[in-house]
Design a protein around this motif. Structure first.
Motif, short mmCIF file in Angstrom:
data_model
loop_
_atom_site.label_atom_id
_atom_site.label_comp_id
_atom_site.label_asym_id
_atom_site.label_seq_id
_atom_site.Cartn_x
_atom_site.Cartn_y
_atom_site.Cartn_z
N ASP A 21 83.42 -24.31 -40.14
CA ASP A 21 82.55 -23.91 -41.23
C ASP A 21 83.43 -23.16 -42.23
OD1 ASP A 21 80.04 -24.01 -42.23
OD2 ASP A 21 79.25 -22.34 -41.05
N ARG A 22 84.26 -23.90 -42.96
CA ARG A 22 85.25 -23.29 -43.84
C ARG A 22 84.56 -22.47 -44.93
NH1 ARG A 22 89.42 -26.80 -46.16
NH2 ARG A 22 90.88 -25.15 -45.60
N LEU A 23 85.19 -21.37 -45.32
CA LEU A 23 84.58 -20.45 -46.27
C LEU A 23 85.28 -20.48 -47.61
CD1 LEU A 23 84.11 -17.30 -43.99
CD2 LEU A 23 82.54 -19.22 -44.36
N SER A 24 84.51 -20.28 -48.66
CA SER A 24 85.06 -20.08 -49.99
C SER A 24 85.64 -18.66 -50.04
CB SER A 24 83.96 -20.22 -51.04
OG SER A 24 83.07 -19.12 -50.96
N PRO A 25 86.44 -18.34 -51.05
CA PRO A 25 86.94 -16.97 -51.16
C PRO A 25 85.81 -15.94 -51.19
CG PRO A 25 88.21 -18.39 -52.58
CD PRO A 25 87.07 -19.22 -52.05
N VAL A 39 92.43 -12.65 -41.20
CA VAL A 39 93.74 -12.64 -40.55
C VAL A 39 94.70 -13.44 -41.41
CG1 VAL A 39 95.04 -13.23 -38.47
CG2 VAL A 39 92.65 -12.49 -38.28
N ASP A 40 95.69 -12.77 -41.95
CA ASP A 40 96.69 -13.36 -42.84
C ASP A 40 97.87 -13.84 -42.01
OD1 ASP A 40 98.60 -13.95 -44.79
OD2 ASP A 40 98.17 -12.16 -45.97
N ILE A 41 98.07 -15.16 -41.97
CA ILE A 41 99.16 -15.73 -41.16
C ILE A 41 100.35 -16.16 -42.03
CG2 ILE A 41 97.64 -16.44 -39.29
CD1 ILE A 41 97.94 -19.36 -40.36
N ARG A 42 100.33 -15.82 -43.31
CA ARG A 42 101.46 -16.19 -44.18
C ARG A 42 102.73 -15.46 -43.73
NH1 ARG A 42 100.30 -14.14 -49.58
NH2 ARG A 42 99.28 -12.54 -48.36
N VAL A 89 93.67 -16.93 -42.87
CA VAL A 89 94.13 -17.14 -44.24
C VAL A 89 95.61 -17.52 -44.21
CG1 VAL A 89 94.44 -16.08 -46.51
CG2 VAL A 89 92.51 -15.38 -45.06
N CYS A 90 95.93 -18.68 -44.76
CA CYS A 90 97.32 -19.04 -44.97
C CYS A 90 97.54 -19.08 -46.48
CB CYS A 90 97.68 -20.36 -44.29
SG CYS A 90 96.89 -21.82 -45.00
N ASN A 91 98.58 -19.71 -46.94
CA ASN A 91 98.86 -19.70 -48.37
C ASN A 91 97.91 -20.60 -49.17
OD1 ASN A 91 100.49 -18.59 -50.49
ND2 ASN A 91 101.34 -20.65 -50.75
N GLU A 92 97.68 -21.83 -48.69
CA GLU A 92 96.88 -22.77 -49.46
C GLU A 92 95.74 -23.43 -48.67
OE1 GLU A 92 99.69 -25.50 -51.18
OE2 GLU A 92 100.26 -24.06 -52.74
N GLY A 93 95.54 -23.01 -47.42
CA GLY A 93 94.40 -23.51 -46.66
C GLY A 93 94.66 -24.73 -45.80
N TYR A 94 95.90 -24.97 -45.43
CA TYR A 94 96.21 -26.09 -44.54
C TYR A 94 96.52 -25.60 -43.12
CZ TYR A 94 96.40 -28.82 -48.81
OH TYR A 94 96.08 -29.42 -50.00
N GLY A 117 93.07 -21.04 -49.12
CA GLY A 117 93.95 -19.97 -48.68
C GLY A 117 94.05 -18.79 -49.64
N PHE A 118 95.13 -18.05 -49.49
CA PHE A 118 95.36 -16.86 -50.30
C PHE A 118 95.35 -17.19 -51.79
CE2 PHE A 118 98.04 -13.98 -52.67
CZ PHE A 118 97.52 -12.74 -52.32
N GLN A 119 95.90 -18.34 -52.14
CA GLN A 119 95.97 -18.70 -53.56
C GLN A 119 94.57 -18.81 -54.17
OE1 GLN A 119 98.75 -18.41 -55.17
NE2 GLN A 119 99.88 -18.08 -53.27
N ALA A 120 93.61 -19.35 -53.42
CA ALA A 120 92.23 -19.45 -53.90
C ALA A 120 91.60 -18.07 -53.98
CB ALA A 120 91.41 -20.37 -53.01
N TRP A 121 91.90 -17.21 -53.00
CA TRP A 121 91.39 -15.83 -53.00
C TRP A 121 91.83 -15.13 -54.29
CZ3 TRP A 121 88.71 -12.69 -49.40
CH2 TRP A 121 88.80 -11.32 -49.61
N ARG A 122 93.13 -15.21 -54.57
CA ARG A 122 93.67 -14.55 -55.75
C ARG A 122 93.10 -15.15 -57.04
NH1 ARG A 122 100.03 -14.33 -56.58
NH2 ARG A 122 99.65 -16.54 -56.81
N ALA A 123 93.00 -16.48 -57.09
CA ALA A 123 92.46 -17.16 -58.27
C ALA A 123 91.00 -16.78 -58.52
CB ALA A 123 92.60 -18.68 -58.12
N ALA A 124 90.27 -16.42 -57.46
CA ALA A 124 88.87 -16.02 -57.59
C ALA A 124 88.74 -14.58 -58.10
CB ALA A 124 88.15 -16.19 -56.25
N GLY A 125 89.88 -13.90 -58.25
CA GLY A 125 89.85 -12.53 -58.76
C GLY A 125 89.46 -11.50 -57.71
N LEU A 126 89.58 -11.86 -56.44
CA LEU A 126 89.25 -10.92 -55.36
C LEU A 126 90.42 -9.95 -55.14
CD1 LEU A 126 87.41 -13.48 -53.11
CD2 LEU A 126 86.39 -11.56 -54.34
N PRO A 127 90.17 -8.82 -54.47
CA PRO A 127 91.20 -7.78 -54.37
C PRO A 127 92.50 -8.24 -53.71
CG PRO A 127 89.07 -6.98 -53.60
CD PRO A 127 88.92 -8.45 -53.83
#
Length: 135
Positions: A21-25, A39-42, A89-94, A117-127
């Motif tokens: 059940d993948r989540l949006s940012p 959990v950030d695995i980058r 969370v990885c870098n791009e969601g793969y 991934g993290f890139q979508a989180w950042r693009a969404a303007g989240l902290p």
């Protein structure tokens, strides 16, 4: 050999994601606010370059299963239950999709990942904070 053709990574990802059940940012943010664990695995170079999600548990991918298994001897203090809502969370969601599957195989039935991934989180303007701010 059974004569079956190898699956290939794209087909494997597609199959794995059917059960996640993948989540949006925004959904991942709400999950974290509601007591879920991001959990950030980058790897370190990406975290240093792009920053961190405040409050996310940083676990290198090669340690993930050992740190998140609630029954494991090397578990992180946050790994309290198989009912824990974990968002990988990885870098791009793969890589996060495959990591979430691995956690589900350990019994973490609510494990999923962040689409994009993290890139979508950042693009969404989240902290996001820099690695030095978090330290």
């Amino acid at each position: 050999m059974s004569g079956e053709q190898p699956l290939g990574i794209d087909a494997l990802l597609e199959r794995v994601r059917l059960d996640l059940d993948r989540l949006s940012p925004e959904e991942a943010y709400e999950t974290a606010e509601g007591g879920g664990l991001l959990v950030d695995i980058r790897y370190a170079a990406l975290r240093e370059r792009d920053g961190l999600i405040p409050g996310a548990l940083v676990v290198e991918r090669n340690e993930l299963e050992w740190r998140l298994d609630p029954q494991g001897s090397h578990r992180a203090p946050e790994a309290t239950s198989h009912d824990l809502r974990v968002v990988v969370v990885c870098n791009e969601g793969y890589a996060s999709s495959l990591a979430a599957l691995s956690l589900r195989q350990l019994g973490l039935r609510h494990a999923t990942d962040l689409t994009g991934g993290f890139q979508a989180w950042r693009a969404a303007g989240l902290p996001v904070v820099t690695a030095t701010q978090e330290a």
